[in-house]
Design an enzyme around this catalytic site. Structure first.
Site, PDB file in Angstrom:
ATOM      1  N   GLU A 170       0.568   4.886  16.375  1.00  0.00           N
ATOM      2  CA  GLU A 170       1.745   5.647  15.850  1.00  0.00           C
ATOM      3  C   GLU A 170       2.280   4.760  14.536  1.00  0.00           C
ATOM      4  O   GLU A 170       3.495   4.079  14.975  1.00  0.00           O
ATOM      5  CB  GLU A 170       2.851   5.776  16.941  1.00  0.00           C
ATOM      6  CG  GLU A 170       2.380   6.655  17.831  1.00  0.00           C
ATOM      7  CD  GLU A 170       3.659   6.978  18.728  1.00  0.00           C
ATOM      8  OE1 GLU A 170       4.673   6.513  18.489  1.00  0.00           O
ATOM      9  OE2 GLU A 170       3.407   7.893  19.512  1.00  0.00           O
ATOM     10  N   GLU A 359      -1.747   9.537  24.469  1.00  0.00           N
ATOM     11  CA  GLU A 359      -0.724   9.290  25.322  1.00  0.00           C
ATOM     12  C   GLU A 359       0.426  10.625  25.333  1.00  0.00           C
ATOM     13  O   GLU A 359       0.302  11.621  24.456  1.00  0.00           O
ATOM     14  CB  GLU A 359       0.343   8.516  24.343  1.00  0.00           C
ATOM     15  CG  GLU A 359       0.093   6.965  24.559  1.00  0.00           C
ATOM     16  CD  GLU A 359       1.024   6.059  23.702  1.00  0.00           C
ATOM     17  OE1 GLU A 359       2.070   6.416  23.668  1.00  0.00           O
ATOM     18  OE2 GLU A 359       0.902   4.954  23.241  1.00  0.00           O
TER      19      GLU A 359
HETATM   20  C1  BGC Z   1       4.522   4.484  22.348  1.00  0.00           C
HETATM   21  C2  BGC Z   1       4.605   3.768  23.678  1.00  0.00           C
HETATM   22  C3  BGC Z   1       5.915   4.043  24.210  1.00  0.00           C
HETATM   23  C4  BGC Z   1       5.808   5.641  24.471  1.00  0.00           C
HETATM   24  C5  BGC Z   1       7.010   5.917  25.177  1.00  0.00           C
HETATM   25  C6  BGC Z   1       4.882   5.843  22.263  1.00  0.00           C
HETATM   26  O1  BGC Z   1       5.702   6.298  20.996  1.00  0.00           O
HETATM   27  O2  BGC Z   1       3.126   4.300  21.748  1.00  0.00           O
HETATM   28  O3  BGC Z   1       4.273   2.263  23.250  1.00  0.00           O
HETATM   29  O4  BGC Z   1       6.028   3.306  25.397  1.00  0.00           O
HETATM   30  O5  BGC Z   1       5.816   6.261  23.210  1.00  0.00           O
HETATM   31  O6  BGC Z   1       8.240   5.722  24.429  1.00  0.00           O
END
Ligand code: BGC
Length: 449
Positions: A170, A359
Site C-alpha cells: 500500500e 489483505e
Molecule cells: C495494512 C496492514 C494493517 C491493516 C489494518 C492495511 O492497510 O497493510 O498493515 O494492519 O491495513 O489496518
C-alpha cells in the site's frame, strides 16, 4: 448472510493465505544486529500511538515463528505472506548486511517450505531503516538507489526458494499517513513531503519489480494497492466532484502509473503539482512495470461530501457511525458490495492480468472468556466478503487468491495493541495464543470439500 458457497467453488488452484508484516509481528527490534526502523523511533517519540504502545515485542514472531507457522498450517491455509524488515538485513539501510538478520528469513522460508506453505514475501511493509530516514527517507531521490540495493540483496538471498514477491505494501498508505498527515512513521506532514514521497515510491515500485525479474527465475511478481469505493453523500454536483477528487488520491494514484498511464488527471488542481515531477517522458516509462498480479487490499468504503473547510481536497468523510451504517470497531464501514465493485473496477484496467486479494479483515472488540473468543461478527464479515469475491470471480474477474488480515493479533500501527484483527487471540503479557471462533470457521471452510 449465511455462506452458500464452498471452498471448491473458488477452484482447486485458488490460493488461500494469511498476511502479516515484520513490524507488526516480529518484535526483537534491537537484537541480533537489527538496526532501528522508523516505527521503532516514531513509537517512542511521537506520542501519537494509542497506549504509548511500541512494536518492540509485538507478538514475538521472531522467536515463535515455528509455532505460528504450525498454526497457519493447522487452520488449513496454503500461503503465508510476511515482510522482510529492511533494517534487520541492512541495519543502516545500505552498506553492510547483517548475517543474523538474513539467516532469520532463511529459517522462516525453510520452515514454510517444510510445512508445505507457499511463502509470499513483501519487500516493503512500511518499516524504513531510521538511518535512511535521517537522509530524507522516501522524500529523497536517493531512495531509488537505496531500495534497489535492498531488493537486490533480498532477491539474491532468497530468490532460489521464494518465487512469489510483493514489492510494496500500500504505497498510498505509507506516503499519505507517514509523509502527508503525520499519523504514521516518520510523522512528516505537508505536500512538500507527500509529493516527493509519492513519486519516489511509484519509481521504487517499478524498479523493485525489474530487479526481482532480473534476478529471480520464474518469479511471480506483484505489488499491493489499498482501495475503497468512494460514495458521494448526495447526488449534488459538489459532492460528486468531492468524491472524484478523493477517488483520484485513494484509488488511482499508484495503480495508474504502474500500468504506464502516468499519474491520474481529473478535475483536481492538486495533481498539477505532481505532474510537474512527471514532465520528462522517462518517468512515465520508469514508473511502469508489467506486474504478474495486482494485490488488492480492501477494508471499507467511504462516503464523502464537499467540505470547503478542508484544505486542498475540499472533501470530508461522512462516517458510517453517524449514518448508522454497519461498521467494525475501527469505525470502518462494512460494505461487501463495494468490495465486489472495486474488484471489477481494478480488473477492468488494461494490463491487470491477475488479482490477488492480498489483505482483507476486520477489528472487533474480542472478549476472551474461559479460553474462548466468540467473534461471530468477524465470521459474518468474512462470509459476506467471500460471497462478494466469489460473485466477481464467477462473473469473470481473474482472482486467484485471498489472504486474511491477519494471523494473530498484532501491533496495529497508530492503534497500538488495541485493534485486534487476528484469527488468533494473543495475550500480549504472556504471548499465549488462543484460536478465535473465526479461526475455527476458516479451518472448517478450508477443509470442506
Ligand atoms: C495494512 C496492514 C494493517 C491493516 C489494518 C492495511 O492497510 O497493510 O498493515 O494492519 O491495513 O489496518
Amino acid at each position: 448472510m449465511n455462506s452458500v458457497f464452498n471452498v471448491s467453488d473458488f477452484g482447486k488452484k485458488f490460493l488461500w493465505g494469511v498476511a502479516t508484516a515484520a513490524v507488526q509481528n516480529e518484535g526483537a527490534y534491537n537484537i541480533d544486529g537489527k538496526g532501528l526502523s522508523v516505527w521503532d523511533t516514531f513509537s517512542k517519540r511521537s506520542g501519537k500511538i494509542i497506549g504509548a504502545a511500541k512494536p518492540y515485542e509485538a507478538c514475538d514472531f521472531y522467536h515463535r515463528y515455528k509455532d505460528d507457522l504450525l498454526l497457519v498450517k493447522a487452520l488449513g491455509f496454503k500461503v503465508f505472506r510476511f515482510s522482510i524488515a529492511w533494517s534487520r538485513i541492512l541495519p543502516e539501510g545500505i552498506g553492510k548486511t547483517n548475517k543474523e538478520g538474513i539467516a532469520f528469513y532463511h529459517k522462516v522460508i525453510d520452515e514454510c517450505l517444510q510445512l508445505g506453505l507457499i511463502p509470499f514475501v513483501t519487500l516493503y511493509h512500511w518499516d524504513l531503516p531510521q538511518a535512511l530516514e535521517k537522509e530524507g527517507g522516501w522524500t529523497s531521490h536517493s531512495m531509488l538507489r537505496w531500495f534497489s540495493r535492498f531488493a537486490t540483496v533480498c532477491a539474491e538471498e532468497y530468490g532460489d526458494k521464494v518465487k512469489n514477491w510483493i514489492i510494496l505494501n500500500e504505497p498510498m498508505g505509507f506516503t499519505s499517513l507517514g509523509y502527508g498527515l503525520g499519523k504514521h512513521a516518520p510523522g512528516k506532514t505537508g505536500l512538500n513531503n507527500f509529493f516527493p514521497a509519492v513519486h519516489n515510491a511509484a519509481l521504487a515500485q517499478a524498479e523493485g519489480g525489474r530487479i526481482i525479474r532480473n534476478i529471480v527465475e520464474h518469479a511471480n511478481i506483484g505489488t499491493t494497492f489499498s482501495c475503497s469505493e468512494i460514495i458521494p453523500f448526495t447526488q449534488s454536483e459538489k459532492d460528486i466532484a468531492a468524491a472524484n477528487r478523493m477517488d483520484i488520491l485513494l484509488n488511482r494514484l499508484f495503480i495508474e502509473p504502474s500500468l504506464g498511464m502516468g499519474y491520474p488527471y481529473g478535475n483536481f488542481q492538486l495533481m498539477d503539482k505532481l505532474h510537474l515531477y512527471n514532465k520528462a517522458w522517462k518517468y512515465t516509462e520508469r514508473m511502469k512495470f508489467d506486474f504478474d498480479f495486482v494485490g488488492i487490499q480492501n477494508y471499507f468504503s467511504l462516503t464523502v461530501k464537499h467540505n470547503p473547510i478542508i484544505p486542498i481536497i475540499n472533501a470530508s468523510e461522512v462516517k458510517a457511525v453517524t449514518r448508522n451504517a454497519p461498521h467494525t470497531d475501527m469505525g470502518w464501514e462494512i460494505n461487501a458490495a463495494s468490495f465486489y465493485r472495486m474488484l471489477k473496477r481494478f480488473a477492468a484496467y488494461d494490463g491487470v492480468k491477475k488479482i490477488i486479494v492480498s489483505e482483507n479483515g476486520a477489528y472487533f472488540k474480542d472478549i476472551l472468556q474461559n479460553g474462548v473468543v466468540n467473534d461471530a461478527q468477524r465470521i459474518q464479515y468474512f462470509q459476506d466478503y467471500l460471497q462478494a469475491m466469489l460473485q466477481a470471480k464467477q462473473e469473470g474477474v481473474n482472482i486467484n487468491g485471498y489472504f486474511v488480515w491477519t494471523l494473530t493479533d498484532n501491533f496495529e500501527w497508530a492503534e497500538g495493541y488495541r485493534a485486534r484483527f487476528g484469527l488468533i487471540h494473543v495475550d500480549f503479557k504472556t504471548q499465549l495464543r488462543t484460536i478465535k471462533s473465526s479461526g475455527y470457521w476458516w479451518r472448517n471452510f478450508l477443509n470442506r470439500k
